[in-house]
Design a protein around this motif. Structure first.
Motif, PDB file in Angstrom:
ATOM      1  N   UNK A  17       0.902  -1.133   0.068  1.00 15.09           N
ATOM      2  CA  UNK A  17      -0.113   0.012  -0.164  1.00 15.09           C
ATOM      3  C   UNK A  17       0.923   1.347   0.067  1.00 15.09           C
ATOM      4  N   UNK A  18       1.881   1.529   0.596  1.00 12.53           N
ATOM      5  CA  UNK A  18       2.903   2.495   0.818  1.00 12.53           C
ATOM      6  C   UNK A  18       3.981   2.551  -0.130  1.00 12.53           C
ATOM      7  N   UNK A  19       3.919   1.740  -1.093  1.00  9.65           N
ATOM      8  CA  UNK A  19       5.061   1.675  -2.126  1.00  9.65           C
ATOM      9  C   UNK A  19       4.733   1.910  -3.575  1.00  9.65           C
ATOM     10  N   UNK A  20       5.364   2.316  -4.332  1.00 14.94           N
ATOM     11  CA  UNK A  20       5.306   2.781  -5.754  1.00 14.94           C
ATOM     12  C   UNK A  20       6.405   2.349  -6.703  1.00 14.94           C
ATOM     13  N   UNK A  21       5.902   1.856  -7.772  1.00  9.13           N
ATOM     14  CA  UNK A  21       7.146   1.466  -8.879  1.00  9.13           C
ATOM     15  C   UNK A  21       7.924   2.872  -9.110  1.00  9.13           C
ATOM     16  N   UNK A  22       9.234   2.655  -9.299  1.00  8.94           N
ATOM     17  CA  UNK A  22      10.109   4.036  -9.947  1.00  8.94           C
ATOM     18  C   UNK A  22      11.082   3.381 -10.761  1.00  8.94           C
ATOM     19  N   UNK A  23      11.601   4.535 -11.459  1.00  9.03           N
ATOM     20  CA  UNK A  23      12.737   3.947 -12.777  1.00  9.03           C
ATOM     21  C   UNK A  23      13.987   5.063 -11.984  1.00  9.03           C
ATOM     22  N   UNK A  24      14.985   4.326 -12.055  1.00 10.17           N
ATOM     23  CA  UNK A  24      16.260   5.005 -11.626  1.00 10.17           C
ATOM     24  C   UNK A  24      16.577   6.030 -12.800  1.00 10.17           C
ATOM     25  N   UNK A  25      16.944   7.561 -12.598  1.00  8.75           N
ATOM     26  CA  UNK A  25      17.234   8.300 -13.554  1.00  8.75           C
ATOM     27  C   UNK A  25      18.734   8.741 -13.513  1.00  8.75           C
ATOM     28  N   UNK A  26      19.129   8.856 -12.381  1.00  6.31           N
ATOM     29  CA  UNK A  26      20.198   9.227 -12.048  1.00  6.31           C
ATOM     30  C   UNK A  26      21.222   8.894 -10.684  1.00  6.31           C
ATOM     31  N   UNK A  27      22.344   8.397 -10.675  1.00  7.52           N
ATOM     32  CA  UNK A  27      23.074   7.785  -9.630  1.00  7.52           C
ATOM     33  C   UNK A  27      23.575   9.393  -8.859  1.00  7.52           C
ATOM     34  N   UNK A  63      12.783  -0.248  -9.661  1.00  3.63           N
ATOM     35  CA  UNK A  63      12.725  -0.288  -8.249  1.00  3.63           C
ATOM     36  C   UNK A  63      11.367  -0.009  -7.890  1.00  3.63           C
ATOM     37  N   UNK A  64      10.996  -0.722  -6.665  1.00  2.00           N
ATOM     38  CA  UNK A  64       9.974  -0.207  -5.656  1.00  2.00           C
ATOM     39  C   UNK A  64      10.598   0.821  -4.654  1.00  2.00           C
ATOM     40  N   UNK A  65      10.133   1.796  -4.450  1.00  2.00           N
ATOM     41  CA  UNK A  65      10.308   2.692  -3.530  1.00  2.00           C
ATOM     42  C   UNK A  65       9.272   2.875  -2.728  1.00  2.00           C
ATOM     43  N   UNK A  66       9.529   3.311  -1.368  1.00  2.00           N
ATOM     44  CA  UNK A  66       8.670   3.584  -0.363  1.00  2.00           C
ATOM     45  C   UNK A  66       8.634   5.072   0.009  1.00  2.00           C
ATOM     46  N   UNK A  67       8.077   6.036  -0.409  1.00  2.00           N
ATOM     47  CA  UNK A  67       8.044   7.559  -0.166  1.00  2.00           C
ATOM     48  C   UNK A  67       7.772   7.920   1.559  1.00  2.00           C
TER      49      UNK A  67
END
Length: 96
Positions: A17-27, A63-67
């Motif tokens: 519920x508290x996670x969202x898909x994301x794409x790594x843009x920059x290191x 990745x999965x991120x948790x804001x």
């Protein structure tokens, strides 16, 4: 890990519920990356210590991120998908 019906599909980890898909843009260095989340926001995400030496995260990874609750422009990475898993997510319509 196949579900047994022979189509090569794996059961992938889906966001809680508290996670969202994301794409790594920059290191960014110092265990931080910039990610573009599926909800349209860009966030600075932290690579947790448990993943630092075991999972290599690169640009364009899914990745999965948790804001964070208290600071919406930051997040923690909770999972990284392999390239084949990311393709499967795209084919199934979970990613744009």
């Amino acid at each position: 890990m196949s579900n047994g019906d022979g189509d090569g599909r794996n059961d992938l980890r889906m966001p809680d519920d508290d996670e969202v898909f994301a794409e790594v843009v920059e290191m960014l260095g110092a265990n931080r990356v910039k990610v573009r989340c599926a909800d349209g926001k860009q966030r600075t995400a932290r690579i947790p210590g448990r993943m630092q030496k075991r999972v290599w995260i690169r640009e364009d990874d899914i990745v999965l991120v948790e804001p964070w609750d208290w600071q919406d422009e930051k997040a923690d990475i909770s999972w990284r998908y392999e390239k084949s898993e990311a393709e499967q997510l795209r084919e199934e319509g979970h990613l744009q």
